[in-house]
Design a protein around this motif. Structure first.
Motif, mmCIF file in Angstrom:
data_model
loop_
_atom_site.group_PDB
_atom_site.id
_atom_site.type_symbol
_atom_site.label_atom_id
_atom_site.label_comp_id
_atom_site.label_asym_id
_atom_site.label_seq_id
_atom_site.Cartn_x
_atom_site.Cartn_y
_atom_site.Cartn_z
ATOM 1 N N GLY A 324 10.830 46.224 72.152
ATOM 2 C CA GLY A 324 11.493 47.428 72.416
ATOM 3 C C GLY A 324 12.677 47.440 71.601
ATOM 4 O O GLY A 324 13.400 46.469 70.956
ATOM 5 N N PRO A 325 13.657 48.789 72.058
ATOM 6 C CA PRO A 325 14.807 48.788 71.134
ATOM 7 C C PRO A 325 16.040 48.565 71.870
ATOM 8 O O PRO A 325 17.272 48.693 71.498
ATOM 9 C CB PRO A 325 14.912 50.303 70.747
ATOM 10 C CG PRO A 325 13.575 50.919 71.440
ATOM 11 C CD PRO A 325 12.866 49.998 72.329
ATOM 12 N N MET A 326 15.902 48.191 73.447
ATOM 13 C CA MET A 326 16.977 48.072 74.164
ATOM 14 C C MET A 326 17.385 46.396 74.161
ATOM 15 O O MET A 326 16.440 45.577 74.388
ATOM 16 C CB MET A 326 16.776 48.557 75.552
ATOM 17 C CG MET A 326 16.553 49.955 75.498
ATOM 18 S SD MET A 326 18.024 50.777 75.006
ATOM 19 C CE MET A 326 19.277 50.414 76.143
ATOM 20 N N MET A 327 18.596 46.133 74.334
ATOM 21 C CA MET A 327 19.203 44.983 74.608
ATOM 22 C C MET A 327 20.635 44.775 74.946
ATOM 23 O O MET A 327 21.238 45.972 75.151
ATOM 24 C CB MET A 327 19.192 44.028 73.203
ATOM 25 C CG MET A 327 20.370 44.547 72.082
ATOM 26 S SD MET A 327 19.992 43.466 70.613
ATOM 27 C CE MET A 327 18.441 44.233 69.943
ATOM 28 N N SER A 328 20.989 43.793 75.686
ATOM 29 C CA SER A 328 22.453 43.661 76.060
ATOM 30 C C SER A 328 23.054 42.209 75.726
ATOM 31 O O SER A 328 22.038 41.379 75.119
ATOM 32 C CB SER A 328 22.670 43.969 77.430
ATOM 33 O OG SER A 328 21.630 43.083 78.245
ATOM 34 N N PHE A 329 24.203 42.158 75.549
ATOM 35 C CA PHE A 329 24.761 40.725 74.984
ATOM 36 C C PHE A 329 26.107 40.549 75.806
ATOM 37 O O PHE A 329 26.888 41.554 75.974
ATOM 38 C CB PHE A 329 24.856 40.678 73.706
ATOM 39 C CG PHE A 329 25.626 41.794 72.913
ATOM 40 C CD1 PHE A 329 26.978 41.795 72.688
ATOM 41 C CD2 PHE A 329 24.917 42.947 72.547
ATOM 42 C CE1 PHE A 329 27.510 42.539 72.072
ATOM 43 C CE2 PHE A 329 25.543 43.847 71.769
ATOM 44 C CZ PHE A 329 26.787 43.731 71.357
ATOM 45 N N GLU A 330 26.419 39.206 75.823
ATOM 46 C CA GLU A 330 27.742 38.699 76.493
ATOM 47 C C GLU A 330 28.746 38.233 75.404
ATOM 48 O O GLU A 330 28.244 37.312 74.695
ATOM 49 C CB GLU A 330 27.430 37.666 77.502
ATOM 50 C CG GLU A 330 28.640 37.323 78.204
ATOM 51 C CD GLU A 330 29.194 38.325 79.386
ATOM 52 O OE1 GLU A 330 30.430 38.244 79.605
ATOM 53 O OE2 GLU A 330 28.376 38.983 79.741
ATOM 54 N N LEU A 331 29.768 38.668 75.432
ATOM 55 C CA LEU A 331 30.842 38.112 74.262
ATOM 56 C C LEU A 331 31.507 37.068 74.854
ATOM 57 O O LEU A 331 31.939 37.313 76.019
ATOM 58 C CB LEU A 331 31.718 39.370 73.715
ATOM 59 C CG LEU A 331 30.992 40.366 72.957
ATOM 60 C CD1 LEU A 331 30.493 41.414 73.588
ATOM 61 C CD2 LEU A 331 31.947 40.876 71.738
ATOM 62 N N LYS A 332 31.728 36.056 73.955
ATOM 63 C CA LYS A 332 32.720 35.183 74.367
ATOM 64 C C LYS A 332 34.126 35.765 74.626
ATOM 65 O O LYS A 332 34.505 36.400 73.638
ATOM 66 C CB LYS A 332 33.045 33.916 73.456
ATOM 67 C CG LYS A 332 31.522 33.373 73.280
ATOM 68 C CD LYS A 332 31.601 31.986 72.224
ATOM 69 C CE LYS A 332 30.283 31.444 72.122
ATOM 70 N NZ LYS A 332 30.205 30.295 70.918
ATOM 71 N N ILE A 387 27.856 43.921 77.314
ATOM 72 C CA ILE A 387 27.695 45.154 76.378
ATOM 73 C C ILE A 387 26.200 45.452 76.297
ATOM 74 O O ILE A 387 25.253 44.751 75.991
ATOM 75 C CB ILE A 387 28.160 44.825 74.903
ATOM 76 C CG1 ILE A 387 29.719 44.515 74.947
ATOM 77 C CG2 ILE A 387 27.870 46.045 74.296
ATOM 78 C CD1 ILE A 387 30.571 45.326 75.535
ATOM 79 N N ARG A 388 25.784 46.806 76.631
ATOM 80 C CA ARG A 388 24.481 47.237 76.388
ATOM 81 C C ARG A 388 24.397 48.209 74.992
ATOM 82 O O ARG A 388 25.242 48.737 74.902
ATOM 83 C CB ARG A 388 24.003 48.179 77.729
ATOM 84 C CG ARG A 388 22.419 48.429 77.366
ATOM 85 C CD ARG A 388 22.088 49.662 78.384
ATOM 86 N NE ARG A 388 22.662 50.821 78.071
ATOM 87 C CZ ARG A 388 22.540 51.996 78.855
ATOM 88 N NH1 ARG A 388 22.007 51.875 79.937
ATOM 89 N NH2 ARG A 388 22.954 53.284 78.572
ATOM 90 N N MET A 389 23.120 47.792 74.273
ATOM 91 C CA MET A 389 23.098 48.511 73.019
ATOM 92 C C MET A 389 21.528 49.182 73.074
ATOM 93 O O MET A 389 20.667 48.459 73.317
ATOM 94 C CB MET A 389 23.162 47.483 72.093
ATOM 95 C CG MET A 389 22.966 48.027 70.647
ATOM 96 S SD MET A 389 23.754 47.218 69.333
ATOM 97 C CE MET A 389 22.996 45.519 69.282
ATOM 98 N N SER A 390 21.558 50.343 72.537
ATOM 99 C CA SER A 390 20.469 50.901 72.182
ATOM 100 C C SER A 390 20.409 51.115 70.810
ATOM 101 O O SER A 390 20.961 51.745 70.097
ATOM 102 C CB SER A 390 20.446 52.555 72.673
ATOM 103 O OG SER A 390 19.257 53.360 72.267
ATOM 104 N N VAL A 391 19.490 50.341 70.216
ATOM 105 C CA VAL A 391 19.495 49.882 68.687
ATOM 106 C C VAL A 391 18.790 51.344 68.042
ATOM 107 O O VAL A 391 17.758 51.638 68.274
ATOM 108 C CB VAL A 391 18.492 49.170 68.112
ATOM 109 C CG1 VAL A 391 18.611 48.808 66.661
ATOM 110 C CG2 VAL A 391 19.302 47.472 68.853
#
Length: 409
Positions: A324-332, A387-391
């Protein structure tokens, strides 16, 4: 218009032609029936319409021809290619609402009463969590939040507490993209005579069809991928018990006043027609973006079920056509790094919500989940720097280039 007797074998054909009925004035597209009420030619006709379970031409809080096509289209997509227990094509009934929250309220209040309990899991959409704990709890309906990956513990709850009437699943979940096993949980629920509902917003019926596993209800915030253009708010509740949906669920829907409006229903119908095309591009872009982020030196970790290290990689692969198109990621660098990253974006859009054609990025801790305590956010995996991202469906090289420059500063 397409002949109703012609068997549609394609998903996009169903998205375009499903639910459509020829307008009496021969309009190619179903018109926007912008009317609060409908006239009767005779008293007998009025009595007939009031007595019918399909109240589309009485009063627009109850139903409307513009709603009807949209409802039938969504039901057809959730049921596409599926059969019921008798081997016949699965029939579903959808109720269109003014928002996802309105559809969720109809789901909970039509299936639960004071003294009942609803079992759900960590990492829910903030609005769902608040509805469970601030509205249902005040109505005498108790939410139980557990790790539904642990099937033994889930069964223990069902064994010891007969007041649990509904298991509500959000998969993939917002915003950690955790997935739960729909098939296993539904089998468990049915063993104890419980209902199962699935929030299918992130996946859409194109990527995931929960009814294949025997669930009772599917819910969508239609604002997201189904509409696809960020042009209208909406929600839908779909059920397989047609009588229940036309009586009990419809009554709660009508009395709570969460009806859709004709213009938003029209926009939703048009958006759904391109859903397959959009999702194919969304998904292609998301995989490339996830692989880019996964190798970036300024990223701590990426939550995307298309990456093998995601804890629910195999669950997702089992029940979804694509991650699918959804993801999230943690920044240093945590919260400060997240704020700087968001502020440096040049093309991607800083906004809450998801599912639009443009790439949207948001900060759940201060936006979509701000209503939760920090303790609950951390319990759900929502850290300060997440951070949540909808691509979106832009050129993927442009998405990656914008993310890269924002990450490097």
């Amino acid at each position: 218009m397409a002949d109703k007797n012609f068997p549609l074998s394609g998903w996009s054909s169903t998205a375009i032609h499903g639910g459509h009925e020829q307008d009496p004035n021969s309009s190619h597209i179903t018109p926007i029936y912008a009317t609060s009420t409908f006239v009767f030619d005779t008293a007998e006709e009025g009595m007939e319409r009031f007595a019918s379970l399909d109240k589309e031409k009485v009063y627009s809080r109850w139903g409307n021809p513009t709603f009807k096509e949209c409802e039938q289209k969504i039901a057809a997509l959730e049921a596409f290619g599926l059969n019921d227990e008798h081997g016949q094509p699965l029939e579903l009934k959808a109720l269109l609402h003014a928002s996802g929250q309105a559809a969720m309220a109809t789901l909970f209040f039509s299936t639960l009463k004071a003294g009942d309990k609803v079992l759900s899991h960590h990492s829910l959409y903030g609005g769902t969590f608040e509805l469970l704990h601030k509205v249902l709890a005040n109505s005498g309906i108790e939410p139980i939040i557990e790790d539904l990956h642990d099937l033994e513990k889930t069964e223990d709850w069902l064994k010891k507490d007969d007041s649990i009437q509904l298991i509500h699943i959000e998969t993939p979940a917002n915003p950690t993209i955790r997935c739960v096993d729909i098939e296993a949980l539904t089998q468990l629920a049915k063993r104890y005579g419980k209902l199962v509902s699935v929030d299918n917003t992130f996946a859409t019926p194109y990527l995931q069809q929960p009814f294949v596993y025997g669930v009772d209800f599917v819910f969508h915030s239609t604002t997201k991928f189904l509409n696809g253009h960020g042009s209208a708010i909406g929600g839908v509740l779909i059920g397989k018990d047609i009588q229940f949906m036309k009586t009990t669920a419809w009554k709660w829907h009508a009395l709570l006043g969460g009806n859709a409006n004709p213009f938003d229903a029209y926009l939703l119908t048009q958006g759904i027609k391109t859903l397959e095309l959009r999702m194919e591009r969304h998904c292609h872009n998301a995989m490339e973006v996830a692989q880019f982020l996964d190798g970036h030196p300024n990223i701590e970790h990426v939550n995307y079920t298309g990456l093998h290290q995601h804890p629910d990689y195999y669950i997702s692969a089992k029940q979804m056509r694509h991650p699918g198109p959804m993801m999230s990621f943690e920044l240093k660098g945590g919260l400060e790094a997240g704020k700087q990253f968001i502020n440096r974006l040049k093309m991607c859009t800083r906004a809450v919500s998801l599912g639009t054609v443009d790439t949207l990025l948001s900060h759940p801790a201060s936006m979509s989940h701000a209503g939760l305590s920090r303790e609950n956010r951390l319990l759900f995996g929502i850290t300060d720097g997440l951070i949540r991202m909808s691509v979106g469906i832009e050129n993927v090289q442009d998405i990656i280039a914008d993310l890269d420059q924002a990450l490097r500063g």
